[in-house]
Design an enzyme around this catalytic site. Structure first.
Site, PDB file in Angstrom:
ATOM      1  N   HIS B  70     -96.495 -83.078   3.598  1.00  0.00           N
ATOM      2  CA  HIS B  70     -97.718 -82.486   2.698  1.00  0.00           C
ATOM      3  C   HIS B  70     -98.544 -83.828   2.738  1.00  0.00           C
ATOM      4  CE1 HIS B  70     -95.805 -79.179   0.626  1.00  0.00           C
ATOM      5  NE2 HIS B  70     -94.783 -79.767   0.736  1.00  0.00           N
ATOM      6  N   ASP B 330     -90.186 -83.193   3.854  1.00  0.00           N
ATOM      7  CA  ASP B 330     -90.833 -82.529   2.749  1.00  0.00           C
ATOM      8  C   ASP B 330     -91.609 -83.650   2.105  1.00  0.00           C
ATOM      9  OD1 ASP B 330     -91.716 -80.829   0.931  1.00  0.00           O
ATOM     10  OD2 ASP B 330     -90.046 -80.867  -0.137  1.00  0.00           O
TER      11      ASP B 330
END
Lengths: 316, 455
Positions: B70, B330
């Site tokens: 992200h 992640d």
């Protein structure tokens, strides 16, 4: 006030009862008895916390707990400030911890906090240089309620060990139950939790933390011979969330009625942490019956909260 | 860091061939951004005028590829910039990171894809490959213009961590994507079973009074996603797999020969829901120590949530037998202001690019997965999913590589992260295995401070 049983300064926060040994609980109850004596005087005040500032931070609506802490602080001569999230800097977007830091800078010694989210008192304790008392966080903990319940039971029976305590209602969402379980099991009571499966939760979840507790959906069997019967408030939103078909069905299976209470021990007492939905989880008749100690619980709450404040902030 | 010389020899590294699971020592000549040659000692002696960097004893491998990063920028550069995220990637051994589309704006248009590619090429220390949003705004109601996103250069489609709740919508999305030769990365969670969740539903959540996300929210979504993958023929990656029940379904699908890829993270393989309990729990006798954290620590709030120890063990077994073929970081940077709040309201996600490899290495050091498996999960499988040749340290290949000091113990200190994100459940834990040097396109983009260019 007689010789207090607890030594002030021995503990910094009261976040839950999971870190209270039996001796400490007994000491708090004994100090609370001294405080009860103060509350019976014509002038209901001692100077134990003179010069100390207690801030009530209630982010969730509460009448009895907030006022109870307020009366307790005043009886100990502490300055008490009521902080309400409504209309405050929190509503203007200030973060919880910034608010706590501001309150610390203003000279608070003790924060009494209630919040809808579990874990907030831990967060505040981490950021605040003084003491924190948890007055209820989400479904997690409500240690002062658990202590006042222990006090009330002890006042009636003279001891707690070996008593059969049945708690009926929305136990899975209840902070009163979680803190109550720490206190009751530490003091040697045998606890049974009763609820429909959707408000009970899996037995394995309870047993992982409290191996001694019994969980059941059958109130009529559980109440047999009980010494203490505690009903919990049933919130309308549980029905809205699809956890219950109707309040009527709940009432038929789980309300504390005179007929059900007759199956408990003859000396049994009935408790409720309030606020009550008379006619749902308990009939009005039972709530006001001689076995009911619901009103005594409220009065005992002030003495127990005085003991906690004295415990944390009194001069040693 | 000073400019890397055009010609350079990395000396003394341990060359690891993932395909053959073999190692041997040698020297690697880098020239013009590519691997020029493997040298033995005699070959190295003939090149004594060429600058060198000593990586003696380090494991040499192609640069790691992260399929699930992200970004902060565009939209939240307080949390992270392209510069900081790519430096963090380099420090973690990654030379390619695939950017989730949940930036602001969401990468649901060719212009947004091109913007990310442009600032990545300008500012990035490593390569960034954007994913395109499967649905407009990632909201799950209207398909993005997927063909246009593919033409603009997105490497895969995804709605980030937001699961697509409507199976009819998902079926259409997969059918449409199947003609575009791009994989679809799905979040295998049923959102209607996770309303208001704070952590994994189980004994720990019950004790802490936190609303839980049950493991069946993953199980149901895995079953559904597998069925729709088979039904549509789309190339899917299911992630992030965290439960024993999810693993069981995937294993059965592998046995039936259903093609799919499945991802987990090193932290879901190694940590569990006891980390939310922090010091209220009991100290473990070995390994990492969750009791160093306070209870309700924001760094334990992750989506999907940390599961039970049994679930984590099932995830490790799935990595070991190939049921799960991908490890992803992640990485989700957050500002301290965003996470300093009520536990349930903390936006989930941790800063993990700089700890992922070392976390996964703990499984190797404990003998629970092989080093070859770890490298396949971080290098070969992501490359394959992206439809690329599997990277090898062979002459002619781009010099995207990493030197790993497998025996080096270090303590995680989030204040020293290159990422702007500081939330890590591993803060103050000791990990074994550190990145000694990372090279991207022949340029040294990270080293451990002990790798001077000599000569």
């Amino acid at each position: 006030m007689g010789e207090p049983a607890i030594v002030p300064g021995g503990r910094r926060h009261v976040l839950d009862l999971d870190d209270f040994a039996a001796e400490e609980i007994s000491a708090v109850l004994e100090t609370a008895r001294s405080m009860q004596e103060v509350l019976g005087r014509r002038i209901k005040q001692v100077p134990a916390l003179r010069g100390r500032t207690v801030v009530n931070m209630f982010f969730e609506d509460s009448t009895r707990t907030r006022i109870s802490f307020e009366v307790a602080a005043r009886a100990l001569s502490a300055a008490i400030v009521n902080f309400s999230a409504r209309g405050s800097s929190v509503e203007k977007g200030e973060s919880l911890l910034d608010t706590v830091r501001t309150i610390e800078a203003l000279g608070a010694d003790v924060i009494v906090i209630r919040h809808a989210e579990a874990g907030v008192p831990q967060l505040v304790a981490h950021a605040f240089g003084g003491s924190v008392i948890n007055a209820g966080d989400g479904r997690h903990a409500h240690p002062s309620q658990a202590l006042l319940d222990l006090y009330t039971i002890h006042a009636r029976f003279g001891s707690i060990a070996g008593l059969r305590v049945v708690i009926v209602g929305d136990v899975v969402h209840s902070r009163v139950v979680r803190s109550g379980l720490w206190g009751l099991t530490t003091m040697g009571a045998r606890v049974t939790l009763v609820a429909p499966t959707t408000l009970l939760g899996p037995a394995a979840y309870w047993h992982a933390t409290w191996p001694e507790v019994t969980v059941t959906t059958d109130l009529d069997r559980a109440i047999d011979g009980a010494d203490v019967v505690m009903a919990l408030r049933l919130q309308q939103e549980r029905q809205d969330a699809g956890l219950l078909p109707s309040l009527g069905e709940y009432r038929r299976r789980y309300a504390i009625t005179a007929e059900r209470l007759a199956r408990a021990a003859p000396h049994a007492i009935v408790m409720h942490p309030g606020p009550m939905n008379a006619g749902v989880e308990i009939t009005p008749e039972v709530a006001t019956a001689p076995q009911s100690v619901i009103e005594a619980q409220v009065g005992n709450g002030v003495a127990v909260r005085m003991a906690l404040l004295y415990h944390l902030a009194g001069e040693s | 860091m000073s400019a890397t010389p055009h010609r350079l020899v990395l000396t003394g590294g341990m060359l690891f061939d993932v395909a053959r699971d073999s190692r041997h020592e040698g020297h690697l000549l880098i020239e013009g951004g590519r691997i020029a040659a493997w040298l033995d000692d005699a070959g190295l002696a003939r090149l004594d005028a060429v600058p060198r960097v000593d990586v003696a004893g380090c494991l040499m491998a192609p640069g790691l590829i992260d399929l699930h990063t992200h970004l902060g920028e565009p939209g939240d550069d307080d949390a992270e910039t392209i510069v900081s995220v790519t430096r963090a990637a380099a420090a973690g051994g990654f030379t390619t990171i695939c950017a989730m589309p949940d930036t602001q704006p969401v990468t649901d248009t060719p212009a947004a894809i091109e913007y990310v590619r442009r600032i990545a090429a300008r500012d990035g220390a490593v390569r960034i490959e954007p994913l395109g949003a499967l649905t407009m705004g990632g909201a799950g109601t209207h398909l993005s213009e997927l063909a246009a996103l593919a033409e603009a250069g997105c490497v895969a489609f995804s709605d980030g961590d937001r699961p697509l709740g409507d199976p009819a919508m998902l079926r259409n999305a997969l059918r449409y994507a199947s003609m575009l030769d791009r994989p679809v990365c799905l979040t295998a969670l049923e959102p209607r079973l996770m309303r208001g969740w704070a952590m994994h539903e189980g004994a720990v959540a019950h004790r802490l009074g936190l609303p839980g996300a049950p493991d069946c929210a993953e199980e149901i979504a895995v079953a559904r996603d597998l069925a729709l993958a088979a039904h549509t023929g789309a190339r899917v990656q299911l992630g992030i797999i965290t439960t024993a029940r999810g693993v069981a379904l995937l294993r059965a699908a592998r046995e039936r020969g259903v093609p799919f890829s499945a991802a987990t993270t090193p932290h879901h393989a190694l940590l569990d829901d006891r980390w939310v309990l922090g010091w209220l729990g009991t100290r473990p006798t070995e390994g990492l120590d969750p009791t160093r954290l306070p209870p309700y620590d924001a760094a334990t709030r992750i989506t999907p949530p940390l599961r039970t120890p049994d679930d984590a063990a099932a995830v490790v077994a799935a990595l070991a037998d190939g049921t799960i073929d991908l490890l992803v970081s992640d990485h989700t940077p957050r500002t301290s202001a965003a996470v300093e709040r009520e536990y349930r309201l903390v936006p989930p996600g941790i800063t993990s690019l700089e700890t992922s490899l070392a976390t996964a290495l703990a499984l190797v050091h404990a003998g629970r997965i092989s080093l070859a498996t770890l490298l396949r999960c971080f290098i070969d499988a992501p490359a394959r999913l992206l439809g690329r040749p599997v990277p090898r340290l062979q002459p002619g290949e781009p010099a995207d590589l990493v030197a790993i000091d497998l025996a080096h113990d270090w303590q995680v200190d989030p204040q020293r992260f290159h990422s702007r994100g500081r939330t890590s459940p591993l803060a103050s834990q000791s990990l074994r295995g550190q990145i000694a040097l990372t090279m991207c396109a022949g340029r040294i983009v990270h080293d451990d401070g002990r790798r001077p260019v000599v000569g």
